[in-house]
Design an enzyme around this catalytic site. Sequence first.
Site, PDB file in Angstrom:
ATOM      1  N   TRP A  31     -10.773 -11.325 -24.684  1.00 47.17           N
ATOM      2  CA  TRP A  31     -12.019 -11.485 -25.423  1.00 47.17           C
ATOM      3  C   TRP A  31     -11.964 -10.895 -26.834  1.00 47.17           C
ATOM      4  O   TRP A  31     -12.882 -11.104 -27.626  1.00 47.17           O
ATOM      5  CB  TRP A  31     -13.162 -10.819 -24.651  1.00 47.17           C
ATOM      6  CG  TRP A  31     -12.973  -9.340 -24.432  1.00 47.17           C
ATOM      7  CD1 TRP A  31     -13.333  -8.329 -25.272  1.00 47.17           C
ATOM      8  CD2 TRP A  31     -12.344  -8.710 -23.298  1.00 47.17           C
ATOM      9  NE1 TRP A  31     -12.974  -7.105 -24.736  1.00 47.17           N
ATOM     10  CE2 TRP A  31     -12.371  -7.306 -23.533  1.00 47.17           C
ATOM     11  CE3 TRP A  31     -11.782  -9.188 -22.119  1.00 47.17           C
ATOM     12  CZ2 TRP A  31     -11.845  -6.392 -22.623  1.00 47.17           C
ATOM     13  CZ3 TRP A  31     -11.257  -8.269 -21.214  1.00 47.17           C
ATOM     14  CH2 TRP A  31     -11.296  -6.899 -21.453  1.00 47.17           C
ATOM     15  N   TYR A  45     -19.140 -16.329 -24.199  1.00 44.40           N
ATOM     16  CA  TYR A  45     -17.801 -16.883 -24.078  1.00 44.40           C
ATOM     17  C   TYR A  45     -17.374 -16.987 -22.621  1.00 44.40           C
ATOM     18  O   TYR A  45     -17.974 -16.386 -21.731  1.00 44.40           O
ATOM     19  CB  TYR A  45     -16.778 -16.053 -24.864  1.00 44.40           C
ATOM     20  CG  TYR A  45     -16.801 -14.571 -24.569  1.00 44.40           C
ATOM     21  CD1 TYR A  45     -16.222 -14.043 -23.426  1.00 44.40           C
ATOM     22  CD2 TYR A  45     -17.412 -13.690 -25.463  1.00 44.40           C
ATOM     23  CE1 TYR A  45     -16.247 -12.685 -23.167  1.00 44.40           C
ATOM     24  CE2 TYR A  45     -17.444 -12.335 -25.209  1.00 44.40           C
ATOM     25  CZ  TYR A  45     -16.856 -11.834 -24.053  1.00 44.40           C
ATOM     26  OH  TYR A  45     -16.882 -10.491 -23.797  1.00 44.40           O
ATOM     27  N   HIS A  53     -22.733 -12.991 -17.081  1.00 47.83           N
ATOM     28  CA  HIS A  53     -23.382 -11.691 -16.963  1.00 47.83           C
ATOM     29  C   HIS A  53     -23.470 -11.012 -18.324  1.00 47.83           C
ATOM     30  O   HIS A  53     -22.781 -11.377 -19.268  1.00 47.83           O
ATOM     31  CB  HIS A  53     -22.633 -10.798 -15.965  1.00 47.83           C
ATOM     32  CG  HIS A  53     -21.193 -10.580 -16.312  1.00 47.83           C
ATOM     33  ND1 HIS A  53     -20.193 -11.453 -15.948  1.00 47.83           N
ATOM     34  CD2 HIS A  53     -20.569  -9.584 -16.993  1.00 47.83           C
ATOM     35  CE1 HIS A  53     -19.029 -11.015 -16.392  1.00 47.83           C
ATOM     36  NE2 HIS A  53     -19.230  -9.869 -17.023  1.00 47.83           N
ATOM     37  N   GLU A 112     -19.292 -14.105 -20.158  1.00 50.79           N
ATOM     38  CA  GLU A 112     -20.155 -13.028 -20.642  1.00 50.79           C
ATOM     39  C   GLU A 112     -21.107 -13.472 -21.747  1.00 50.79           C
ATOM     40  O   GLU A 112     -20.767 -14.287 -22.602  1.00 50.79           O
ATOM     41  CB  GLU A 112     -19.301 -11.856 -21.153  1.00 50.79           C
ATOM     42  CG  GLU A 112     -18.535 -11.184 -20.034  1.00 50.79           C
ATOM     43  CD  GLU A 112     -17.895  -9.879 -20.430  1.00 50.79           C
ATOM     44  OE1 GLU A 112     -17.763  -9.002 -19.564  1.00 50.79           O
ATOM     45  OE2 GLU A 112     -17.519  -9.733 -21.609  1.00 50.79           O
ATOM     46  N   HIS A 136     -16.415 -11.430 -11.711  1.00 50.67           N
ATOM     47  CA  HIS A 136     -15.258 -11.794 -12.525  1.00 50.67           C
ATOM     48  C   HIS A 136     -14.270 -12.702 -11.794  1.00 50.67           C
ATOM     49  O   HIS A 136     -13.264 -13.104 -12.362  1.00 50.67           O
ATOM     50  CB  HIS A 136     -14.532 -10.532 -13.006  1.00 50.67           C
ATOM     51  CG  HIS A 136     -15.300  -9.748 -14.024  1.00 50.67           C
ATOM     52  ND1 HIS A 136     -16.222  -8.795 -13.683  1.00 50.67           N
ATOM     53  CD2 HIS A 136     -15.285  -9.787 -15.381  1.00 50.67           C
ATOM     54  CE1 HIS A 136     -16.739  -8.275 -14.785  1.00 50.67           C
ATOM     55  NE2 HIS A 136     -16.195  -8.850 -15.823  1.00 50.67           N
ATOM     56  N   HIS A 151     -20.462  -3.083 -19.444  1.00 50.88           N
ATOM     57  CA  HIS A 151     -21.602  -3.811 -18.886  1.00 50.88           C
ATOM     58  C   HIS A 151     -22.773  -2.848 -18.697  1.00 50.88           C
ATOM     59  O   HIS A 151     -22.584  -1.773 -18.105  1.00 50.88           O
ATOM     60  CB  HIS A 151     -21.240  -4.409 -17.534  1.00 50.88           C
ATOM     61  CG  HIS A 151     -19.980  -5.203 -17.535  1.00 50.88           C
ATOM     62  ND1 HIS A 151     -18.750  -4.658 -17.230  1.00 50.88           N
ATOM     63  CD2 HIS A 151     -19.760  -6.510 -17.822  1.00 50.88           C
ATOM     64  CE1 HIS A 151     -17.828  -5.602 -17.318  1.00 50.88           C
ATOM     65  NE2 HIS A 151     -18.406  -6.732 -17.671  1.00 50.88           N
ATOM     66  N   GLU A 154     -13.784 -13.869 -17.643  1.00 53.04           N
ATOM     67  CA  GLU A 154     -14.882 -13.239 -18.382  1.00 53.04           C
ATOM     68  C   GLU A 154     -15.890 -14.314 -18.785  1.00 53.04           C
ATOM     69  O   GLU A 154     -15.666 -15.075 -19.726  1.00 53.04           O
ATOM     70  CB  GLU A 154     -14.357 -12.530 -19.632  1.00 53.04           C
ATOM     71  CG  GLU A 154     -13.562 -11.271 -19.347  1.00 53.04           C
ATOM     72  CD  GLU A 154     -14.413 -10.111 -18.875  1.00 53.04           C
ATOM     73  OE1 GLU A 154     -15.630 -10.281 -18.710  1.00 53.04           O
ATOM     74  OE2 GLU A 154     -13.853  -9.026 -18.670  1.00 53.04           O
ATOM     75  N   CYS A 167     -15.920  -1.564 -24.657  1.00 48.52           N
ATOM     76  CA  CYS A 167     -16.564  -2.720 -24.036  1.00 48.52           C
ATOM     77  C   CYS A 167     -17.101  -2.297 -22.681  1.00 48.52           C
ATOM     78  O   CYS A 167     -16.586  -1.352 -22.078  1.00 48.52           O
ATOM     79  CB  CYS A 167     -15.568  -3.861 -23.821  1.00 48.52           C
ATOM     80  SG  CYS A 167     -14.922  -4.620 -25.312  1.00 48.52           S
ATOM     81  N   GLU A 216     -16.140   7.074 -22.301  1.00 51.55           N
ATOM     82  CA  GLU A 216     -14.741   6.662 -22.458  1.00 51.55           C
ATOM     83  C   GLU A 216     -14.016   7.441 -23.544  1.00 51.55           C
ATOM     84  O   GLU A 216     -12.862   7.834 -23.378  1.00 51.55           O
ATOM     85  CB  GLU A 216     -14.658   5.168 -22.785  1.00 51.55           C
ATOM     86  CG  GLU A 216     -15.046   4.262 -21.637  1.00 51.55           C
ATOM     87  CD  GLU A 216     -14.744   2.807 -21.926  1.00 51.55           C
ATOM     88  OE1 GLU A 216     -14.081   2.513 -22.955  1.00 51.55           O
ATOM     89  OE2 GLU A 216     -15.161   1.942 -21.136  1.00 51.55           O
TER      90      GLU A 216
END
Length: 202
Positions: free
Chosen positions: A180, A124, A53, A137, A46, A90, A135, A88, A108
């Site tokens: 984002w 993006y 990624h 991504e 980042h 990864h 970001e 959100c 979460e």
Amino acid sequence: MPITSATGRSAGSAPVPADATAEPIMLELVDENGRTIGTAEKVSAHLAPGRLHRAFSVFLLDDAGRLLLQQRALGKYHSPGVWSNTCCGHPYPGEPPFVAAARRTGEELGLAPSLMREAGTVRYNHPDPASGLVEQEYNHLFVGTVRAEPSPDPEEIAETAFVTPGELAGLLEKHPFSAWFTTVLDAARPAIRELTGDAAGW
């Protein structure tokens, strides 16, 4: 504008964000077509200009067609305290995005979607002016429904809220959102409308 909030627990700020000093987390680097080309440590991926990624974004709605939002905990190293979509994150290297999305939603928010399905991908490049992080991504989108009340992990989430499109518009005018958020929401809108029959006006 009234907003029906789920029960959330406050997350205080910390001098050193816990998730920035924990055991390094590896991300899956991809090319412009989403093909895996390697791995990189999460924070380093980042740092400007960013490394492309794999990521995912989840949008869960209740039976009334309200979207579940989360406010990121103040101790997060990236975009603390801003509002964003349901979840959100990864995938771990080699982890299917759907599996990662379901896993992180549980970790979460303390709940499992009653339904969740793929809603395409979006690529993006969003710098975050507040942190200087970027970001880059290739984001896998998922939409679904939820019937349980969230029980958020306070290290991840400060607050949650179920919102209508009108209430979301009011929040966007008054509160900071993740860099984002608008991009992933716009990309997911067709699937959200299909899911709800567009009865809620998404």
